[in-house]
Write an enzyme that holds these catalytic residues in place. Structure first.
Site, mmCIF file in Angstrom:
data_model
loop_
_atom_site.group_PDB
_atom_site.id
_atom_site.type_symbol
_atom_site.label_atom_id
_atom_site.label_comp_id
_atom_site.label_asym_id
_atom_site.label_seq_id
_atom_site.Cartn_x
_atom_site.Cartn_y
_atom_site.Cartn_z
ATOM 1 C CG ASP A 163 -8.562 24.335 -4.018
ATOM 2 O OD1 ASP A 163 -9.215 23.329 -3.686
ATOM 3 O OD2 ASP A 163 -8.093 24.486 -5.161
ATOM 4 C CB SER A 164 -8.645 21.690 -0.148
ATOM 5 O OG SER A 164 -9.017 20.675 0.750
ATOM 6 C CB ALA A 165 -5.190 18.335 -0.743
ATOM 7 C CB ILE A 194 -7.929 29.048 -1.209
ATOM 8 C CG1 ILE A 194 -7.319 30.237 -1.963
ATOM 9 C CG2 ILE A 194 -9.443 29.216 -1.083
ATOM 10 C CD1 ILE A 194 -7.803 30.376 -3.393
ATOM 11 C CG HIS A 279 -13.340 22.710 2.437
ATOM 12 N ND1 HIS A 279 -12.214 23.355 2.877
ATOM 13 C CD2 HIS A 279 -12.909 21.707 1.629
ATOM 14 C CE1 HIS A 279 -11.149 22.757 2.380
ATOM 15 N NE2 HIS A 279 -11.547 21.767 1.601
#
Length: 311
Positions: A163-165, A194, A279
């Site tokens: 997810d994210s980074a 994600i 987010h």
């Protein structure tokens, strides 16, 4: 008296600031959850040191199994946190991986990589690749150092997710695996991204600072949609991109999906967007209806036969 300890030279709220004397202050504390045998889900967890030289480690999750030699899909998960915070050992990620492993019935390896700004990019990529190579040691005849992988991992059904980074890193690991197929004998079937961190349409000050060697906004590691020739070579055959309507990273996530579809890549892409959420909402409020739905979608993507058998 030296006042350098109090002088701020770089400030990136709400993540960190750096003082003139070099010390780093992180604004968000990450808690620690010990490994356990969860009595509710039957999921067991353990920590392993992958590289003592760089202190790279991972947390492994094993679901309830019926036979010692029962082979399961293998999920390699990479946590988010803007490359700067979080770990597989925090309650946020320990709980999420435990739930996902139970629902999808997979064996998971959750990577602990070195964080910025103490360790500039590409440390996170290099550490994640080190773990992937370590996983690959177990693929040929079950001769690796970790019994759970030797006994239970199906190396022809490997998935990367984050997810994210962490989604950014996961994508880059799939690209690297496609370039270096001869390094280890594992088959990456799919990737789950994600709320991926692929930057914005303007210079990202955080990225520019923690990745001093970057080529800028269209660095292929940051903005893969600008490099369709690389997308066309993704080694996996299916990709799930998850976005959220109110996520500030939504546009680049959707651009990635559209670029992937038109790149000439021969796999199957899928995108799912959650309305009204921001987010990583699924980590912050995992019991809400939309987070539960997203979990089911991800689990079904990884191990559809098992999830369907539960319905």
């Amino acid at each position: 008296m030296d006042s350098s300890a109090d002088e701020v030279v770089h400030d990136f709220p709400p993540l960190f600031r750096i003082y003139k004397d070099g010390h780093v202050e992180k604004f968000i504390d990450t808690d620690y959850v010990p490994t356990s045998d969860d009595p509710n889900t039957g999921v067991r967890s353990k920590d392993v040191v992958v590289s003592p030289e760089t202190n790279v480690s991972a947390r492994l999750f094993l679901p309830r199994t019926t036979a010692p030699s029962h082979k399961l899909p293998l999920l390699i998960y990479i946590h988010g946190g803007a490359f700067c915070i979080q770990s597989p050992f925090s309650s946020l990620y320990h709980n999420y991986l435990g739930s996902l492993v139970a629902q999808a019935n997979v064996l998971a390896v959750s990577i602990d990589y070195r964080l910025a700004p103490e360790h500039s990019i590409p440390a996170c990529y290099d550490d994640s690749w080190t773990v992937m190579e370590w996983v690959g040691l177990h693929a040929n005849g079950g001769l690796g150092p970790e019994p759970w992988l030797n006994d239970h991992a199906d190396f022809r059904r490997v998935f990367l997710a984050g997810d994210s980074a962490g989604a950014n890193i996961a994508h880059n690991m799939v690209v690297r695996a496609g370039i270096a197929r001869q390094v280890f004998d594992i088959k990456i079937v799919g990737t789950v991204l994600i709320h991926p961190f692929f930057g914005n349409n303007k210079p990202d000050k955080l990225w520019m600072f923690i990745c001093p060697e970057t080529s800028g906004c269209d660095d292929p590691r940051l903005n893969p949609a600008a490099h369709r020739s690389l997308l066309s070579k993704l080694v996996c055959k299916k990709v799930l991109v998850c976005t959220a309507e109110k996520d500030f990273l939504r546009k680049r996530g959707r651009a990635y999906y559209e670029a992937l579809k038109s790149s000439g890549w021969g796999g199957v892409g899928e995108i799912v967007e959650t309305e009204g959420e921001g987010h990583v909402f699924h980590l912050l409020n995992p019991s809400c209806e939309k987070a539960v739905s997203l979990m089911k979608h991800v689990a079904s993507f990884i191990n559809p036969g098992h999830v369907l058998s539960l319905l």
